[in-house]
Scaffold this motif. Structure first.
Motif, PDB file in Angstrom:
ATOM      1  N   GLU A  10     -21.507 -37.738 -11.721  1.00  0.00           N
ATOM      2  CA  GLU A  10     -22.947 -37.687 -12.005  1.00  0.00           C
ATOM      3  C   GLU A  10     -23.398 -38.836 -12.902  1.00  0.00           C
ATOM      4  O   GLU A  10     -24.397 -39.511 -12.615  1.00  0.00           O
ATOM      5  CB  GLU A  10     -23.316 -36.354 -12.659  1.00  0.00           C
ATOM      6  CG  GLU A  10     -24.789 -36.264 -12.996  1.00  0.00           C
ATOM      7  CD  GLU A  10     -25.192 -34.931 -13.616  1.00  0.00           C
ATOM      8  OE1 GLU A  10     -26.315 -34.876 -14.137  1.00  0.00           O
ATOM      9  OE2 GLU A  10     -24.400 -33.976 -13.573  1.00  0.00           O
ATOM     10  N   ASN A  11     -22.690 -39.094 -13.989  1.00  0.00           N
ATOM     11  CA  ASN A  11     -23.083 -40.161 -14.914  1.00  0.00           C
ATOM     12  C   ASN A  11     -23.104 -41.530 -14.234  1.00  0.00           C
ATOM     13  O   ASN A  11     -23.985 -42.346 -14.503  1.00  0.00           O
ATOM     14  CB  ASN A  11     -22.156 -40.201 -16.126  1.00  0.00           C
ATOM     15  CG  ASN A  11     -22.358 -39.010 -17.027  1.00  0.00           C
ATOM     16  OD1 ASN A  11     -23.419 -38.379 -17.018  1.00  0.00           O
ATOM     17  ND2 ASN A  11     -21.343 -38.667 -17.799  1.00  0.00           N
ATOM     18  N   LYS A  15     -26.374 -43.896 -13.749  1.00  0.00           N
ATOM     19  CA  LYS A  15     -26.419 -45.286 -14.225  1.00  0.00           C
ATOM     20  C   LYS A  15     -26.850 -46.242 -13.118  1.00  0.00           C
ATOM     21  O   LYS A  15     -27.559 -47.203 -13.359  1.00  0.00           O
ATOM     22  CB  LYS A  15     -25.044 -45.724 -14.745  1.00  0.00           C
ATOM     23  CG  LYS A  15     -24.758 -45.334 -16.150  1.00  0.00           C
ATOM     24  CD  LYS A  15     -23.430 -45.940 -16.589  1.00  0.00           C
ATOM     25  CE  LYS A  15     -23.115 -45.612 -18.009  1.00  0.00           C
ATOM     26  NZ  LYS A  15     -21.835 -46.179 -18.441  1.00  0.00           N
ATOM     27  N   ALA A  16     -26.396 -45.961 -11.905  1.00  0.00           N
ATOM     28  CA  ALA A  16     -26.726 -46.825 -10.772  1.00  0.00           C
ATOM     29  C   ALA A  16     -28.097 -46.508 -10.178  1.00  0.00           C
ATOM     30  O   ALA A  16     -28.572 -47.212  -9.293  1.00  0.00           O
ATOM     31  CB  ALA A  16     -25.652 -46.694  -9.689  1.00  0.00           C
ATOM     32  N   GLY A  17     -28.743 -45.434 -10.661  1.00  0.00           N
ATOM     33  CA  GLY A  17     -30.049 -45.060 -10.154  1.00  0.00           C
ATOM     34  C   GLY A  17     -30.011 -44.309  -8.829  1.00  0.00           C
ATOM     35  O   GLY A  17     -31.007 -44.264  -8.109  1.00  0.00           O
ATOM     36  N   PHE A  18     -28.869 -43.706  -8.508  1.00  0.00           N
ATOM     37  CA  PHE A  18     -28.706 -43.015  -7.227  1.00  0.00           C
ATOM     38  C   PHE A  18     -28.563 -41.500  -7.353  1.00  0.00           C
ATOM     39  O   PHE A  18     -28.334 -40.822  -6.362  1.00  0.00           O
ATOM     40  CB  PHE A  18     -27.485 -43.562  -6.473  1.00  0.00           C
ATOM     41  CG  PHE A  18     -27.763 -44.821  -5.717  1.00  0.00           C
ATOM     42  CD1 PHE A  18     -28.215 -44.768  -4.409  1.00  0.00           C
ATOM     43  CD2 PHE A  18     -27.592 -46.054  -6.308  1.00  0.00           C
ATOM     44  CE1 PHE A  18     -28.481 -45.922  -3.702  1.00  0.00           C
ATOM     45  CE2 PHE A  18     -27.855 -47.212  -5.611  1.00  0.00           C
ATOM     46  CZ  PHE A  18     -28.300 -47.139  -4.302  1.00  0.00           C
ATOM     47  N   TRP A  19     -28.690 -40.946  -8.553  1.00  0.00           N
ATOM     48  CA  TRP A  19     -28.487 -39.514  -8.719  1.00  0.00           C
ATOM     49  C   TRP A  19     -29.484 -38.706  -7.900  1.00  0.00           C
ATOM     50  O   TRP A  19     -29.116 -37.780  -7.183  1.00  0.00           O
ATOM     51  CB  TRP A  19     -28.560 -39.119 -10.194  1.00  0.00           C
ATOM     52  CG  TRP A  19     -28.431 -37.645 -10.396  1.00  0.00           C
ATOM     53  CD1 TRP A  19     -29.393 -36.790 -10.830  1.00  0.00           C
ATOM     54  CD2 TRP A  19     -27.281 -36.836 -10.129  1.00  0.00           C
ATOM     55  NE1 TRP A  19     -28.916 -35.511 -10.877  1.00  0.00           N
ATOM     56  CE2 TRP A  19     -27.614 -35.498 -10.439  1.00  0.00           C
ATOM     57  CE3 TRP A  19     -26.001 -37.099  -9.651  1.00  0.00           C
ATOM     58  CZ2 TRP A  19     -26.725 -34.444 -10.300  1.00  0.00           C
ATOM     59  CZ3 TRP A  19     -25.109 -36.048  -9.511  1.00  0.00           C
ATOM     60  CH2 TRP A  19     -25.469 -34.738  -9.840  1.00  0.00           C
ATOM     61  N   ARG A  94     -12.857 -42.417 -10.596  1.00  0.00           N
ATOM     62  CA  ARG A  94     -14.200 -41.833 -10.512  1.00  0.00           C
ATOM     63  C   ARG A  94     -15.245 -42.907 -10.199  1.00  0.00           C
ATOM     64  O   ARG A  94     -16.150 -42.683  -9.402  1.00  0.00           O
ATOM     65  CB  ARG A  94     -14.550 -41.105 -11.810  1.00  0.00           C
ATOM     66  CG  ARG A  94     -13.710 -39.869 -12.019  1.00  0.00           C
ATOM     67  CD  ARG A  94     -13.993 -39.211 -13.340  1.00  0.00           C
ATOM     68  NE  ARG A  94     -13.054 -38.120 -13.563  1.00  0.00           N
ATOM     69  CZ  ARG A  94     -13.176 -37.238 -14.522  1.00  0.00           C
ATOM     70  NH1 ARG A  94     -14.195 -37.285 -15.354  1.00  0.00           N
ATOM     71  NH2 ARG A  94     -12.276 -36.274 -14.661  1.00  0.00           N
ATOM     72  N   ILE A  95     -15.109 -44.048 -10.828  1.00  0.00           N
ATOM     73  CA  ILE A  95     -16.042 -45.152 -10.575  1.00  0.00           C
ATOM     74  C   ILE A  95     -15.919 -45.614  -9.129  1.00  0.00           C
ATOM     75  O   ILE A  95     -16.929 -45.819  -8.444  1.00  0.00           O
ATOM     76  CB  ILE A  95     -15.796 -46.325 -11.552  1.00  0.00           C
ATOM     77  CG1 ILE A  95     -16.223 -45.918 -12.966  1.00  0.00           C
ATOM     78  CG2 ILE A  95     -16.531 -47.579 -11.092  1.00  0.00           C
ATOM     79  CD1 ILE A  95     -15.816 -46.902 -14.044  1.00  0.00           C
ATOM     80  N   ARG A  96     -14.703 -45.766  -8.636  1.00  0.00           N
ATOM     81  CA  ARG A  96     -14.500 -46.184  -7.244  1.00  0.00           C
ATOM     82  C   ARG A  96     -15.078 -45.165  -6.266  1.00  0.00           C
ATOM     83  O   ARG A  96     -15.698 -45.521  -5.278  1.00  0.00           O
ATOM     84  CB  ARG A  96     -13.016 -46.414  -6.969  1.00  0.00           C
ATOM     85  CG  ARG A  96     -12.491 -47.658  -7.630  1.00  0.00           C
ATOM     86  CD  ARG A  96     -11.022 -47.846  -7.358  1.00  0.00           C
ATOM     87  NE  ARG A  96     -10.557 -49.065  -7.993  1.00  0.00           N
ATOM     88  CZ  ARG A  96      -9.287 -49.334  -8.228  1.00  0.00           C
ATOM     89  NH1 ARG A  96      -8.346 -48.470  -7.869  1.00  0.00           N
ATOM     90  NH2 ARG A  96      -8.949 -50.459  -8.805  1.00  0.00           N
ATOM     91  N   TYR A  97     -14.873 -43.887  -6.561  1.00  0.00           N
ATOM     92  CA  TYR A  97     -15.422 -42.848  -5.696  1.00  0.00           C
ATOM     93  C   TYR A  97     -16.953 -42.891  -5.721  1.00  0.00           C
ATOM     94  O   TYR A  97     -17.604 -42.757  -4.684  1.00  0.00           O
ATOM     95  CB  TYR A  97     -14.916 -41.473  -6.124  1.00  0.00           C
ATOM     96  CG  TYR A  97     -15.481 -40.360  -5.285  1.00  0.00           C
ATOM     97  CD1 TYR A  97     -14.970 -40.098  -4.019  1.00  0.00           C
ATOM     98  CD2 TYR A  97     -16.544 -39.585  -5.738  1.00  0.00           C
ATOM     99  CE1 TYR A  97     -15.497 -39.086  -3.228  1.00  0.00           C
ATOM    100  CE2 TYR A  97     -17.072 -38.564  -4.958  1.00  0.00           C
ATOM    101  CZ  TYR A  97     -16.547 -38.326  -3.702  1.00  0.00           C
ATOM    102  OH  TYR A  97     -17.073 -37.336  -2.924  1.00  0.00           O
ATOM    103  N   ALA A  98     -17.529 -43.079  -6.902  1.00  0.00           N
ATOM    104  CA  ALA A  98     -18.994 -43.152  -7.016  1.00  0.00           C
ATOM    105  C   ALA A  98     -19.533 -44.328  -6.209  1.00  0.00           C
ATOM    106  O   ALA A  98     -20.545 -44.207  -5.513  1.00  0.00           O
ATOM    107  CB  ALA A  98     -19.404 -43.281  -8.485  1.00  0.00           C
TER     108      ALA A  98
END
Length: 106
Positions: A10-11, A15-19, A94-98
């Motif tokens: 989620e975080n 941060k990327a504006g895609f939530w 987690r970052i790669r998955y996001a």
């Protein structure tokens, strides 16, 4: 699509504006007749939908990907490579998955 976003990313999505984009449409029923109508009106040679009231243009990214991959984009490798992170996953995983989640949304 991967499914609803994991709380573990989620975080990163925020941060990327895609939530909010990631949460659009979950729990909504798809209208198969509407989808069929759009498919019938799609013109791949011009990347547009021909509708009764005019022409609707396709987005630029879609047009680029359509040209590069000839409209045959297979995203199965993305799901196979970037598995949903578990509670014991690292921040890098987690970052790669996001990032993979965002790519598939686009």
């Amino acid at each position: 699509m991967f499914g609803p976003p994991s709380p573990l990313i989620e975080n990163y999505l925020r941060k990327a504006g895609f939530w909010h984009v990631a949460n659009i449409g979950w729990g909504c029923k798809l209208d198969s007749k509407l989808i069929s109508a759009f498919i019938e009106r799609w013109r791949p040679e011009t990347h547009t939908f021909h509708l009764l009231y005019g022409v609707v243009c396709y987005d630029l990214l879609g047009a680029i990907l359509d040209n590069i991959y000839g409209g045959q984009i297979e995203m199965g490798w993305l799901r196979d490579t970037f598995l949903e992170p578990g509670d014991d996953s690292t921040e890098v995983e987690r970052i790669r998955y996001a990032r993979a989640y965002i790519i598939e949304m686009i």
